[in-house]
Design a protein around this motif. Structure first.
Motif, PDB file in Angstrom:
ATOM      1  N   ILE A  10     -65.467 -22.353 -72.836  1.00 37.85           N
ATOM      2  CA  ILE A  10     -64.683 -23.599 -72.780  1.00 37.85           C
ATOM      3  C   ILE A  10     -63.485 -23.422 -71.855  1.00 37.85           C
ATOM      4  CG2 ILE A  10     -63.220 -25.160 -74.126  1.00 37.85           C
ATOM      5  CD1 ILE A  10     -65.196 -24.727 -76.461  1.00 37.85           C
ATOM      6  N   ALA A  11     -62.805 -22.303 -71.949  1.00 42.69           N
ATOM      7  CA  ALA A  11     -61.652 -22.039 -71.083  1.00 42.69           C
ATOM      8  C   ALA A  11     -62.077 -22.007 -69.618  1.00 42.69           C
ATOM      9  CB  ALA A  11     -60.985 -20.724 -71.480  1.00 42.69           C
ATOM     10  N   VAL A  17     -64.648 -23.625 -68.274  1.00 37.84           N
ATOM     11  CA  VAL A  17     -64.965 -24.992 -67.870  1.00 37.84           C
ATOM     12  C   VAL A  17     -63.685 -25.779 -67.598  1.00 37.84           C
ATOM     13  CG1 VAL A  17     -65.934 -27.197 -68.686  1.00 37.84           C
ATOM     14  CG2 VAL A  17     -67.218 -25.070 -68.997  1.00 37.84           C
ATOM     15  N   VAL A  18     -62.696 -25.650 -68.463  1.00 38.38           N
ATOM     16  CA  VAL A  18     -61.416 -26.346 -68.267  1.00 38.38           C
ATOM     17  C   VAL A  18     -60.761 -25.877 -66.968  1.00 38.38           C
ATOM     18  CG1 VAL A  18     -59.075 -26.618 -69.182  1.00 38.38           C
ATOM     19  CG2 VAL A  18     -61.041 -26.834 -70.705  1.00 38.38           C
ATOM     20  N   LEU A  19     -60.758 -24.587 -66.712  1.00 41.18           N
ATOM     21  CA  LEU A  19     -60.178 -24.045 -65.481  1.00 41.18           C
ATOM     22  C   LEU A  19     -60.933 -24.556 -64.260  1.00 41.18           C
ATOM     23  CD1 LEU A  19     -58.112 -22.185 -64.166  1.00 41.18           C
ATOM     24  CD2 LEU A  19     -59.748 -20.320 -64.435  1.00 41.18           C
ATOM     25  N   ILE A  56     -62.641 -27.368 -63.967  1.00 42.45           N
ATOM     26  CA  ILE A  56     -62.310 -28.785 -63.779  1.00 42.45           C
ATOM     27  C   ILE A  56     -60.927 -28.932 -63.165  1.00 42.45           C
ATOM     28  CG2 ILE A  56     -61.790 -30.950 -64.997  1.00 42.45           C
ATOM     29  CD1 ILE A  56     -64.054 -30.195 -66.959  1.00 42.45           C
ATOM     30  N   PHE A  57     -59.968 -28.163 -63.657  1.00 40.98           N
ATOM     31  CA  PHE A  57     -58.609 -28.213 -63.116  1.00 40.98           C
ATOM     32  C   PHE A  57     -58.605 -27.865 -61.630  1.00 40.98           C
ATOM     33  CE2 PHE A  57     -54.592 -26.068 -62.136  1.00 40.98           C
ATOM     34  CZ  PHE A  57     -53.717 -27.123 -62.355  1.00 40.98           C
ATOM     35  N   SER A 115     -57.674 -30.491 -58.336  1.00 42.37           N
ATOM     36  CA  SER A 115     -56.389 -30.205 -57.702  1.00 42.37           C
ATOM     37  C   SER A 115     -56.604 -29.900 -56.225  1.00 42.37           C
ATOM     38  CB  SER A 115     -55.684 -29.039 -58.396  1.00 42.37           C
ATOM     39  OG  SER A 115     -56.453 -27.867 -58.261  1.00 42.37           O
TER      40      SER A 115
END
Length: 94
Positions: free
Chosen positions: A13-14, A16-18, A20-21, A25
């Motif tokens: 999950i971490a 995937v979040v990274l 996406i970020f 950006s």
């Protein structure tokens, strides 16, 4: 130390979040405030009084009533509320 199933889920999950970020950006897309004779006074106002004070002068030239028109997809127009031009449009470095 052995990683449990919950640890791998958290790491996934971490990641995937990274991802996406990092994907959203990208480079800055808004135009910078020109460093020309018309805009130089605003650079001084920002130094002395701050961005909110300088924002008050933008609608004198940037307006729909014969001034510099806003692009069709511009998110905020003067009639919609207080102008915060320098929130998105950054000053250039001298």
């Amino acid at each position: 130390m052995k990683l449990r199933k919950q640890d791998w889920i958290f790491i996934g999950i971490a990641a995937v979040v990274l991802a996406i970020f990092l994907a959203i950006s990208g480079e800055e897309k808004t135009h910078k405030v020109p460093l020309d004779d018309k805009h130089k006074p605003f650079y001084e106002i920002v130094k002395q009084s701050g961005k909110m004070e300088a924002d008050k002068g933008c609608p004198t030239c940037h307006n729909e009533q014969g001034g510099v028109p806003f692009p069709p997809k511009h998110p905020l127009k003067p009639k919609d509320g207080p102008m915060r031009c320098l929130f998105c449009h950054k000053l250039q470095k001298k």
